[in-house]
Design an enzyme around this catalytic site. Structure first.
Site, mmCIF file in Angstrom:
data_model
loop_
_atom_site.group_PDB
_atom_site.id
_atom_site.type_symbol
_atom_site.label_atom_id
_atom_site.label_comp_id
_atom_site.label_asym_id
_atom_site.label_seq_id
_atom_site.Cartn_x
_atom_site.Cartn_y
_atom_site.Cartn_z
ATOM 1 N N ARG A 157 0.828 -1.205 0.000
ATOM 2 C CA ARG A 157 0.000 0.000 0.000
ATOM 3 C C ARG A 157 0.866 1.260 0.000
ATOM 4 N NH1 ARG A 157 -5.245 0.468 0.637
ATOM 5 N NH2 ARG A 157 -5.007 -1.215 -0.873
ATOM 6 N N GLU A 160 1.980 1.572 -3.419
ATOM 7 C CA GLU A 160 0.849 1.990 -4.243
ATOM 8 C C GLU A 160 0.613 3.499 -4.128
ATOM 9 O OE1 GLU A 160 -3.585 0.231 -4.941
ATOM 10 O OE2 GLU A 160 -3.042 0.730 -2.889
ATOM 11 N N SER A 183 16.038 14.346 -0.617
ATOM 12 C CA SER A 183 17.023 13.383 -0.144
ATOM 13 C C SER A 183 16.371 12.302 0.717
ATOM 14 C CB SER A 183 18.100 14.101 0.679
ATOM 15 O OG SER A 183 19.009 13.160 1.228
#
Length: 216
Positions: A157, A160, A183
């Site tokens: 997730r 995603e 960074s």
């Protein structure tokens, strides 16, 4: 930690890149640590409260599917954590670090300082010399812990979120900062819990220094 300037996701994930997961090859220090874990004392005067502040069970085991990709000391740190019934929150407070930073040490993706090792030795009751003999203070070999895309649902997730919103973040970040990247080295992150009338919310904040691309 300084104030966070973060964007929010549906899970309140800020507009920062996800730090890769990491691993080591197995190291020949398992015997020393394993021998000591069997000889743990039952309590420590310096130990903080056991269990989690949320009432949820602690993470006390290392998934067998990823253990072979991690340094040999990782399963033994988790075994000591389980033996003492300590949350990452408790250990982090003892070390004076963020929970995610401490969890990263347990997964072999962050290097422990001399002070970290001293305090881990105190709270886990593992002799300092055994932790020093492991690769805990060595150079992490990051990015080899898992396949991409990840298969574990919660980890997927997070992947995603970046998959769905990555270009949107890039566009907004470019408008705010110019041509550059955030960074993941000069970086910090934390996990918090919020509760309102709609339920519980996971708040993941990632904070990284903005690095402009050089002109040449």
């Amino acid at each position: 930690m300084p104030p966070m300037n973060a964007f929010a996701l549906s899970t309140r994930l800020s507009s920062r890149a996800l730090l890769p997961y990491a691993s080591y090859a197995a190291r020949p220090t398992a015997g020393l640590l394993n021998q000591n874990i069997r000889n743990f004392q039952s309590s420590s005067p310096k130990m903080a409260a056991q269990g989690t502040s949320s009432g949820q069970p602690i993470v006390g085991t290392l998934d067998s599917s990823i253990a072979p990709r991690l340094p040999s000391f990782c399963p033994h740190l988790f075994a000591a954590k389980k033996q003492k019934n300590l949350s990452f929150e408790t250990i982090a407070k003892h070390l004076g670090r963020e929970e995610v930073a401490v969890a990263a040490m347990f997964y072999g993706q962050a290097r422990a300082s001399t002070e970290d090792i001293k305090k881990l030795s105190e709270i886990l009751e593992i002799p300092t010399e055994q932790l020093e003999a492991s690769e805990l203070a060595g150079w992490p070999d990051r990015g080899r812990q898992m396949e991409m895309p990840p298969k574990e649902p919660l980890v997927y997730r997070l992947f995603e979120i970046v998959q769905n919103y990555g270009y949107a973040y890039k566009a907004v970040l470019n408008e705010k900062f110019g041509d550059g990247i955030m960074s993941a080295i000069t970086f910090s992150t934390k996990v918090e819990k919020e509760t309102d009338e709609k339920g519980d919310w996971a708040v993941i904040t990632l904070r990284g220094k903005w690095l402009p691309y050089s002109r040449f």
